[in-house]
Design a protein around this motif. Structure first.
Motif, PDB file in Angstrom:
ATOM      1  N   VAL A  40       0.777  -1.260   0.087  1.00  0.00           N
ATOM      2  CA  VAL A  40      -0.008   0.079  -0.054  1.00  0.00           C
ATOM      3  C   VAL A  40       0.998   1.212  -0.122  1.00  0.00           C
ATOM      4  N   ALA A  41       0.562   2.387  -0.496  1.00  0.00           N
ATOM      5  CA  ALA A  41       0.935   3.755  -0.691  1.00  0.00           C
ATOM      6  C   ALA A  41       0.200   4.625   0.415  1.00  0.00           C
ATOM      7  N   ALA A  42       0.711   5.413   1.184  1.00  0.00           N
ATOM      8  CA  ALA A  42       0.300   6.193   1.972  1.00  0.00           C
ATOM      9  C   ALA A  42       0.658   7.587   1.534  1.00  0.00           C
ATOM     10  N   ILE A  43      -0.326   8.438   1.044  1.00  0.00           N
ATOM     11  CA  ILE A  43      -0.047   9.628   0.265  1.00  0.00           C
ATOM     12  C   ILE A  43      -0.673  11.017   0.832  1.00  0.00           C
ATOM     13  N   ILE A  44       0.025  11.886   1.012  1.00  0.00           N
ATOM     14  CA  ILE A  44      -0.669  13.256   1.420  1.00  0.00           C
ATOM     15  C   ILE A  44      -0.362  14.163   0.399  1.00  0.00           C
ATOM     16  N   ASN A  45      -1.434  14.598  -0.344  1.00  0.00           N
ATOM     17  CA  ASN A  45      -1.533  15.755  -1.357  1.00  0.00           C
ATOM     18  C   ASN A  45      -2.072  16.837  -0.580  1.00  0.00           C
ATOM     19  N   HIS A  46      -1.022  17.795  -0.194  1.00  0.00           N
ATOM     20  CA  HIS A  46      -1.148  18.951   0.534  1.00  0.00           C
ATOM     21  C   HIS A  46      -2.046  19.986  -0.333  1.00  0.00           C
ATOM     22  N   ARG A  47      -1.738  19.849  -1.756  1.00  0.00           N
ATOM     23  CA  ARG A  47      -2.735  21.162  -2.614  1.00  0.00           C
ATOM     24  C   ARG A  47      -3.910  20.575  -2.556  1.00  0.00           C
ATOM     25  N   ALA A  48      -4.220  19.399  -2.461  1.00  0.00           N
ATOM     26  CA  ALA A  48      -5.766  18.763  -2.441  1.00  0.00           C
ATOM     27  C   ALA A  48      -6.334  19.148  -1.307  1.00  0.00           C
ATOM     28  N   ASN A  49      -5.620  18.817  -0.220  1.00  0.00           N
ATOM     29  CA  ASN A  49      -6.039  19.180   1.233  1.00  0.00           C
ATOM     30  C   ASN A  49      -6.510  20.633   1.521  1.00  0.00           C
ATOM     31  N   GLU A  50      -5.504  21.369   0.951  1.00  0.00           N
ATOM     32  CA  GLU A  50      -5.777  23.022   1.202  1.00  0.00           C
ATOM     33  C   GLU A  50      -7.020  23.173   0.431  1.00  0.00           C
ATOM     34  N   LYS A  51      -7.107  22.873  -0.935  1.00  0.00           N
ATOM     35  CA  LYS A  51      -8.196  23.338  -1.825  1.00  0.00           C
ATOM     36  C   LYS A  51      -9.529  22.796  -0.962  1.00  0.00           C
ATOM     37  N   TRP A  52      -9.568  21.417  -0.688  1.00  0.00           N
ATOM     38  CA  TRP A  52     -10.900  20.761  -0.140  1.00  0.00           C
ATOM     39  C   TRP A  52     -11.180  20.922   1.319  1.00  0.00           C
ATOM     40  N   GLU A  53     -10.080  21.613   1.936  1.00  0.00           N
ATOM     41  CA  GLU A  53     -10.203  21.930   3.539  1.00  0.00           C
ATOM     42  C   GLU A  53     -10.439  20.654   4.101  1.00  0.00           C
ATOM     43  N   ARG A  54      -9.730  19.590   3.910  1.00  0.00           N
ATOM     44  CA  ARG A  54      -9.457  18.215   4.562  1.00  0.00           C
ATOM     45  C   ARG A  54      -8.176  18.217   5.056  1.00  0.00           C
ATOM     46  N   LYS A  55      -8.069  17.116   5.814  1.00  0.00           N
ATOM     47  CA  LYS A  55      -6.744  16.776   6.417  1.00  0.00           C
ATOM     48  C   LYS A  55      -6.685  15.102   6.082  1.00  0.00           C
ATOM     49  N   SER A  56      -6.445  14.950   4.786  1.00  0.00           N
ATOM     50  CA  SER A  56      -6.553  13.406   4.438  1.00  0.00           C
ATOM     51  C   SER A  56      -5.344  12.887   3.964  1.00  0.00           C
ATOM     52  N   VAL A  57      -4.923  11.592   4.455  1.00  0.00           N
ATOM     53  CA  VAL A  57      -4.087  10.983   3.840  1.00  0.00           C
ATOM     54  C   VAL A  57      -4.780   9.795   2.923  1.00  0.00           C
TER      55      VAL A  57
END
Length: 382
Positions: A72-89
């Protein structure tokens, strides 16, 4: 009782094992379409993938009885998190044997990584960006996969639900779009009307324009604007665009890539594009363990250049928002249907569409269609 060991990918050897596991798990499967080894290597290498300008990631391997049993890959897309106002891995590139202890251990690794980075939820399957495969297959396991989507065994979603805490975040549908023998009369009338009314023109780009005169960049900037409100999307950077231009266009049949321009503007404004390619599914299945050599390149070339397939992949169809109500989407297929017939194409793969995206699905109104796959992105609160 066998114990499960989770190991973080830390070396080139580990990364090779991470990529190779999929080929082992799906060996001779009639529906899975394996990625090219080189494509996965470039995407997962932190020094090669431009997405790492705004993403960070770790990869994990699960071992059972000393053998690789999952990844499995664990990925944090900071640009998407900022756009969608989420803190997602995000979790992506997930594969595992039919053992709930393995899948649970893999997801725990993703959760622990997310918590260590201050994330509050796990979502996926997703890649680094919207241009990576996304969504776990939940229906249509007896349908041929595509190079742009994930294929997985039926037990995958069963495991995710059994692990607990995961729920639906977004569902996708996919369609077979059957090619008519001629352009539907209604489409002809509408297309010719809107071309005349709005001074719109359909043409095919040249390779020189795309690769050397920055038309390729204009196309992907249009994609940025077109896809900006889709689930999980993050804007492509110029370096990413360079990578995608070099990925899609050097060998592409430009007859299958119409662009729409507004000639009422002095600069002949680009307002729409359709990127479609002959299906590479069967060709990729013939590439031994995702390699182009010794003979994989020939199967790819036969599909791309000699059209030795009766399927076309509708990779991306983008129209600027202010032109969608004018019927510009119809112009794409007004142009493409004669080419599909010339090349012997019988049907097209829509690729993933959000089940709630009625605007996208309405463009198939002129065609006979068949929904043949469903897939899901899950979310779990941390």
């Amino acid at each position: 009782m066998s114990s499960i060991e989770i190991k973080k990918v830390e070396s080139k050897k580990d990364l090779k094992a991470f990529i190779e596991f999929h080929y082992d798990l799906y060996k001779n499967d009639p529906y899975d379409v394996p990625n090219l080894y080189s494509d996965d290597l470039n995407t997962l290498s932190k020094d090669k993938n431009a997405a790492f300008e705004f993403c960070e990631a770790e990869y994990y391997l699960a071992y059972k009885d000393g053998k690789v049993a999952g990844r499995v890959a664990a990925i944090i897309n900071h640009r998407a998190n900022e756009k969608w106002e989420r803190k997602s891995v995000r979790f992506g590139w997930i594969d595992f044997i039919d053992d709930i202890d393995v899948s649970r251990a893999l997801m725990q690794a993703v959760e622990e990584y997310g918590r260590s980075k201050g994330m509050t939820e796990v979502i996926g399957p997703l890649g680094f960006t919207d241009f990576d495969p996304e969504g776990m297959l939940t229906w249509g396991f007896d349908q041929l996969g595509t190079m742009a989507t994930i294929y997985n065994y039926p037990y995958y979603p069963e495991h995710i639900e059994q692990i607990g805490g995961f729920e639906k975040d977004n569902d996708y549908v996919e369609f077979k779009i059957f090619v008519p023998e001629e352009v539907p009369e209604k489409m002809v009338k509408i297309s010719e009307l809107i071309m005349k009314r709005y001074n719109l023109h359909i043409r095919k780009p040249t390779r020189k324009e795309v690769l050397k005169e920055k038309l390729g960049h204009k196309i992907f900037h249009l994609i940025n604007e077109t896809f900006q409100d889709l689930y999980g999307f993050s804007k492509l950077s110029d370096r990413q665009i360079d990578q995608y231009v070099n990925m899609y266009f050097p060998l592409a049949d430009l007859n299958l890539i119409p662009i729409i321009e507004d000639w009422s503007t002095d600069e002949h404004k680009l307002v729409g594009v359709g990127i479609t390619i002959p299906s590479l599914s069967r060709a990729l299945q013939k590439c031994h363990r995702g390699r182009l050599y010794p003979f994989g390149w020939w199967h790819i070339l036969r599909a791309l250049k000699f059209h030795k397939t009766n399927i076309v992949d509708l990779m991306m169809i983008g129209v600027l928002p202010e032109y969608r109500s004018k019927g510009v989407n119809a112009l794409m297929f007004y142009d493409l249907i004669p080419w599909y017939n010339k090349y012997g194409i019988k049907w097209g793969e829509s690729q993933v569409e959000m089940e709630t995206n009625e605007n996208v699905q309405s463009q198939w109104q002129y065609f006979h269609t068949e929904m043949h796959k469903r897939r899901r992105c899950y979310v779990k609160r941390l």
